[in-house]
Design a protein around this motif. Sequence first.
Motif, PDB file in Angstrom:
ATOM      1  N   THR A  98      60.095  61.125 -24.584  1.00 40.48           N
ATOM      2  CA  THR A  98      60.580  61.076 -23.033  1.00 40.48           C
ATOM      3  C   THR A  98      59.224  60.967 -22.170  1.00 40.48           C
ATOM      4  OG1 THR A  98      62.364  62.606 -23.480  1.00 40.48           O
ATOM      5  CG2 THR A  98      61.454  62.309 -21.126  1.00 40.48           C
ATOM      6  N   THR A  99      58.310  61.814 -22.407  1.00 37.89           N
ATOM      7  CA  THR A  99      57.086  61.642 -21.660  1.00 37.89           C
ATOM      8  C   THR A  99      56.271  60.429 -21.955  1.00 37.89           C
ATOM      9  OG1 THR A  99      55.781  63.144 -23.307  1.00 37.89           O
ATOM     10  CG2 THR A  99      56.687  63.983 -21.427  1.00 37.89           C
ATOM     11  N   SER A 100      56.292  59.778 -23.147  1.00 42.58           N
ATOM     12  CA  SER A 100      55.654  58.625 -23.717  1.00 42.58           C
ATOM     13  C   SER A 100      56.376  57.401 -23.154  1.00 42.58           C
ATOM     14  CB  SER A 100      55.437  58.529 -25.131  1.00 42.58           C
ATOM     15  OG  SER A 100      56.543  58.480 -25.732  1.00 42.58           O
ATOM     16  N   GLY A 101      57.546  57.485 -23.101  1.00 43.55           N
ATOM     17  CA  GLY A 101      58.527  56.390 -22.484  1.00 43.55           C
ATOM     18  C   GLY A 101      58.173  56.466 -20.938  1.00 43.55           C
ATOM     19  N   VAL A 102      58.079  57.316 -20.275  1.00 46.02           N
ATOM     20  CA  VAL A 102      57.689  57.382 -18.750  1.00 46.02           C
ATOM     21  C   VAL A 102      56.346  56.763 -18.514  1.00 46.02           C
ATOM     22  CG1 VAL A 102      56.957  58.733 -16.900  1.00 46.02           C
ATOM     23  CG2 VAL A 102      59.099  59.186 -18.155  1.00 46.02           C
ATOM     24  N   VAL A 103      55.449  56.839 -19.468  1.00 42.32           N
ATOM     25  CA  VAL A 103      53.958  56.639 -19.420  1.00 42.32           C
ATOM     26  C   VAL A 103      53.952  55.016 -19.809  1.00 42.32           C
ATOM     27  CG1 VAL A 103      51.732  56.479 -20.173  1.00 42.32           C
ATOM     28  CG2 VAL A 103      52.865  58.740 -19.804  1.00 42.32           C
ATOM     29  N   LYS A 104      54.975  54.473 -20.612  1.00 39.95           N
ATOM     30  CA  LYS A 104      55.209  52.990 -21.069  1.00 39.95           C
ATOM     31  C   LYS A 104      55.474  52.474 -19.840  1.00 39.95           C
ATOM     32  CE  LYS A 104      56.201  53.614 -25.882  1.00 39.95           C
ATOM     33  NZ  LYS A 104      57.369  53.467 -26.799  1.00 39.95           N
ATOM     34  N   GLN A 105      56.428  52.951 -19.049  1.00 43.27           N
ATOM     35  CA  GLN A 105      57.096  52.292 -17.816  1.00 43.27           C
ATOM     36  C   GLN A 105      55.928  52.127 -16.739  1.00 43.27           C
ATOM     37  OE1 GLN A 105      60.930  54.709 -17.903  1.00 43.27           O
ATOM     38  NE2 GLN A 105      61.680  52.828 -17.318  1.00 43.27           N
ATOM     39  N   LEU A 106      55.196  53.527 -16.470  1.00 45.72           N
ATOM     40  CA  LEU A 106      54.181  53.590 -15.998  1.00 45.72           C
ATOM     41  C   LEU A 106      53.083  52.337 -15.746  1.00 45.72           C
ATOM     42  CD1 LEU A 106      52.297  56.623 -14.554  1.00 45.72           C
ATOM     43  CD2 LEU A 106      51.013  54.693 -15.113  1.00 45.72           C
ATOM     44  N   MET A 107      52.719  52.173 -16.928  1.00 46.72           N
ATOM     45  CA  MET A 107      51.996  51.018 -17.312  1.00 46.72           C
ATOM     46  C   MET A 107      52.519  49.680 -17.095  1.00 46.72           C
ATOM     47  SD  MET A 107      50.396  52.542 -21.129  1.00 46.72           S
ATOM     48  CE  MET A 107      49.069  51.443 -21.174  1.00 46.72           C
ATOM     49  N   ALA A 108      53.688  49.341 -17.190  1.00 47.82           N
ATOM     50  CA  ALA A 108      54.200  48.298 -17.058  1.00 47.82           C
ATOM     51  C   ALA A 108      54.342  47.672 -15.413  1.00 47.82           C
ATOM     52  CB  ALA A 108      55.591  48.079 -17.807  1.00 47.82           C
ATOM     53  N   ASP A 109      54.682  48.920 -14.734  1.00 52.07           N
ATOM     54  CA  ASP A 109      55.004  48.754 -13.403  1.00 52.07           C
ATOM     55  C   ASP A 109      53.897  48.931 -12.368  1.00 52.07           C
ATOM     56  OD1 ASP A 109      57.364  48.337 -14.069  1.00 52.07           O
ATOM     57  OD2 ASP A 109      58.339  50.340 -13.606  1.00 52.07           O
ATOM     58  N   THR A 110      52.837  49.698 -12.705  1.00 54.74           N
ATOM     59  CA  THR A 110      51.646  49.877 -11.787  1.00 54.74           C
ATOM     60  C   THR A 110      50.457  49.276 -12.064  1.00 54.74           C
ATOM     61  OG1 THR A 110      50.675  51.744 -13.092  1.00 54.74           O
ATOM     62  CG2 THR A 110      52.541  52.149 -11.654  1.00 54.74           C
ATOM     63  N   GLY A 111      50.442  48.435 -13.291  1.00 51.77           N
ATOM     64  CA  GLY A 111      49.078  47.746 -13.614  1.00 51.77           C
ATOM     65  C   GLY A 111      48.068  48.825 -14.110  1.00 51.77           C
ATOM     66  N   ILE A 112      48.134  50.134 -14.360  1.00 55.71           N
ATOM     67  CA  ILE A 112      47.330  50.918 -15.022  1.00 55.71           C
ATOM     68  C   ILE A 112      47.467  50.817 -16.347  1.00 55.71           C
ATOM     69  CG2 ILE A 112      46.769  53.462 -15.284  1.00 55.71           C
ATOM     70  CD1 ILE A 112      47.601  53.960 -12.601  1.00 55.71           C
ATOM     71  N   ASP A 113      46.370  50.039 -16.947  1.00 53.44           N
ATOM     72  CA  ASP A 113      46.746  49.729 -18.408  1.00 53.44           C
ATOM     73  C   ASP A 113      45.842  50.459 -19.388  1.00 53.44           C
ATOM     74  OD1 ASP A 113      44.390  48.737 -17.425  1.00 53.44           O
ATOM     75  OD2 ASP A 113      45.010  46.740 -17.735  1.00 53.44           O
ATOM     76  N   VAL A 114      45.265  51.600 -19.124  1.00 53.62           N
ATOM     77  CA  VAL A 114      44.441  52.476 -20.033  1.00 53.62           C
ATOM     78  C   VAL A 114      45.140  53.526 -19.984  1.00 53.62           C
ATOM     79  CG1 VAL A 114      42.339  53.254 -20.651  1.00 53.62           C
ATOM     80  CG2 VAL A 114      42.478  50.998 -19.362  1.00 53.62           C
ATOM     81  N   VAL A 115      45.667  54.151 -21.334  1.00 59.27           N
ATOM     82  CA  VAL A 115      46.084  55.630 -21.403  1.00 59.27           C
ATOM     83  C   VAL A 115      45.203  56.350 -22.510  1.00 59.27           C
ATOM     84  CG1 VAL A 115      47.668  54.768 -23.088  1.00 59.27           C
ATOM     85  CG2 VAL A 115      48.012  56.856 -21.783  1.00 59.27           C
ATOM     86  N   ILE A 116      45.237  57.570 -22.070  1.00 60.57           N
ATOM     87  CA  ILE A 116      44.379  58.259 -23.223  1.00 60.57           C
ATOM     88  C   ILE A 116      45.765  59.582 -23.542  1.00 60.57           C
ATOM     89  CG2 ILE A 116      42.827  60.321 -23.828  1.00 60.57           C
ATOM     90  CD1 ILE A 116      41.037  59.034 -21.491  1.00 60.57           C
ATOM     91  N   SER A 117      45.997  59.398 -24.702  1.00 62.86           N
ATOM     92  CA  SER A 117      47.268  60.145 -25.078  1.00 62.86           C
ATOM     93  C   SER A 117      46.824  61.452 -25.825  1.00 62.86           C
ATOM     94  CB  SER A 117      48.280  59.570 -26.018  1.00 62.86           C
ATOM     95  OG  SER A 117      49.301  60.031 -26.426  1.00 62.86           O
ATOM     96  N   THR A 118      46.447  62.426 -25.254  1.00 61.04           N
ATOM     97  CA  THR A 118      46.343  63.740 -25.704  1.00 61.04           C
ATOM     98  C   THR A 118      47.400  64.349 -26.331  1.00 61.04           C
ATOM     99  OG1 THR A 118      46.212  64.980 -23.703  1.00 61.04           O
ATOM    100  CG2 THR A 118      43.977  64.089 -24.524  1.00 61.04           C
ATOM    101  N   GLY A 119      48.533  64.257 -25.584  1.00 65.50           N
ATOM    102  CA  GLY A 119      49.597  64.557 -26.329  1.00 65.50           C
ATOM    103  C   GLY A 119      49.885  64.010 -27.744  1.00 65.50           C
ATOM    104  N   ALA A 120      49.631  62.664 -28.012  1.00 64.19           N
ATOM    105  CA  ALA A 120      49.556  62.044 -29.475  1.00 64.19           C
ATOM    106  C   ALA A 120      48.538  62.677 -30.217  1.00 64.19           C
ATOM    107  CB  ALA A 120      49.606  60.514 -29.522  1.00 64.19           C
ATOM    108  N   VAL A 121      47.599  62.920 -29.809  1.00 65.85           N
ATOM    109  CA  VAL A 121      46.527  63.902 -30.380  1.00 65.85           C
ATOM    110  C   VAL A 121      46.842  65.159 -31.021  1.00 65.85           C
ATOM    111  CG1 VAL A 121      44.178  65.073 -30.322  1.00 65.85           C
ATOM    112  CG2 VAL A 121      44.336  62.780 -29.495  1.00 65.85           C
TER     113      VAL A 121
END
Length: 456
Positions: A335-358
């Motif tokens: 759920t949280t990663s899906g939201v960030v994928k959409q955020l990157m697609a729609d806002t142009g913010i294209d760098v993510v640090i995923s401490t959640g994945a860490v």
Amino acid sequence: MALFSSTSCTRSDSNSENLEVELPGDTTVLPEETIDYTGLRKFISESVGNYDYCRTVTAAGEEFRLVSVSGRNVSVAKGRVPYILTGSGGDIIVDGKTLRGDAAPKISYDRAPAISATQSGNLLIDGVDIGVKAGKTLQCVINARKHIYFCFDDVTMTLGSEMFTPYNPALPENRSELNVLFIGNSFTVDATEHLPGMITASGITGVNMTRLYHGGYTLPEYYSNFYASGVCARYDYVSGAQSWSGNSTLDDTPSDALSARVWDVIVIQEHTGRSEAWSWPGVLEPAVEGLRDIFYTFRKDSRPTVVYLMSQTYSNGSTVLLNSFGNSREKMFATTSGVVKQLMADTGIDVVISTGAVLENLRTSRVNVDNGLQLTRDSYHMDFGLTRYAAACAVFETIITPPATGKSIDDCPYRYSVSSTESGKYCTPVTDDNAPVAQQAAHEAVRHPFAVTAIK
């Protein structure tokens, strides 16, 4: 600020060669200048040097017309030069005709393709003959959403594009000084607490950082109160220090921190334990876009790179996981990663640090102690030692390694010897034995921010 939604962008991809996004500030268009291909190369170089991004590209009739954010307006003879537009799914449209199928190349929005021509004169894009004749001096122009690529016969020149969303500059590299601002809550503290010790132990100089903290705060709250006093605590790191300086008193104003330096990178983070991070667009999109516009317009001539920090999934048995995700870490992470994928697609913010994945990566490894906390100290915050260290490794690799001339976290001698099994203060020491496991979890999260990677 008016932006194309993802739906309108997709619709426009199929039939338009002129796309525009409304930007904050002065959008006056200056008188048109007619230039040749030598002038075009100069225009691109000057635009890049002046942080002037492309607002519109028109490819109609026998000319290209470009308008920059500053209002500069140039036209150049198009001749037989093909204009290529990339669709949101990666398909390419050449002079209005869509090329489909496995044979068509996929052009990345952030990586210039290799351009050449066959003996018969057809365009080769990343080695694929697309069956379209190349131009001569200027072989083709590619609108790849984030960048416009002008592919000359000897070089590909790249110009940032504002036509879908405002352009997010690439992360700085090979810099003698790097200024980083973090905006978030206790999860940001988790991800950055060990950074000062790691940077200093690595012998890196010239890094200055500020961290704005308000426990439990969300990005919509930061956006609504960005100019208000008494909103957040402020911590600072100056080059050579061993730790952050500051305290948790909420007596600072976010806008004051923004004005304190010319920031190269600004990292924002949402609270994954609250519903703001669970749906898109919801209240998160206007907050992210609003904060981005504040950052970009504050210093128009030195736009920072905006980075999104995706924080952790809670442990099994936690209240949030039980009540909102059926006690499924997999569901919460998706759920949280899906939201960030959409955020990157729609806002142009294209760098993510995923401490959640860490953290999820670490939970697959041998360091995952069976104490019911799953590498947290209280079911949702990172362990004070090892997991905070692993999260900081991902931050280090993403934004510290490039400007520090390639220094890797793998070579960093920093360790953390504190140990505790007290409830709420659980701390696993960082040792020579477990540090490589944490580093591997971070490396994989940088490579695959939205996936869980098993760590052996």
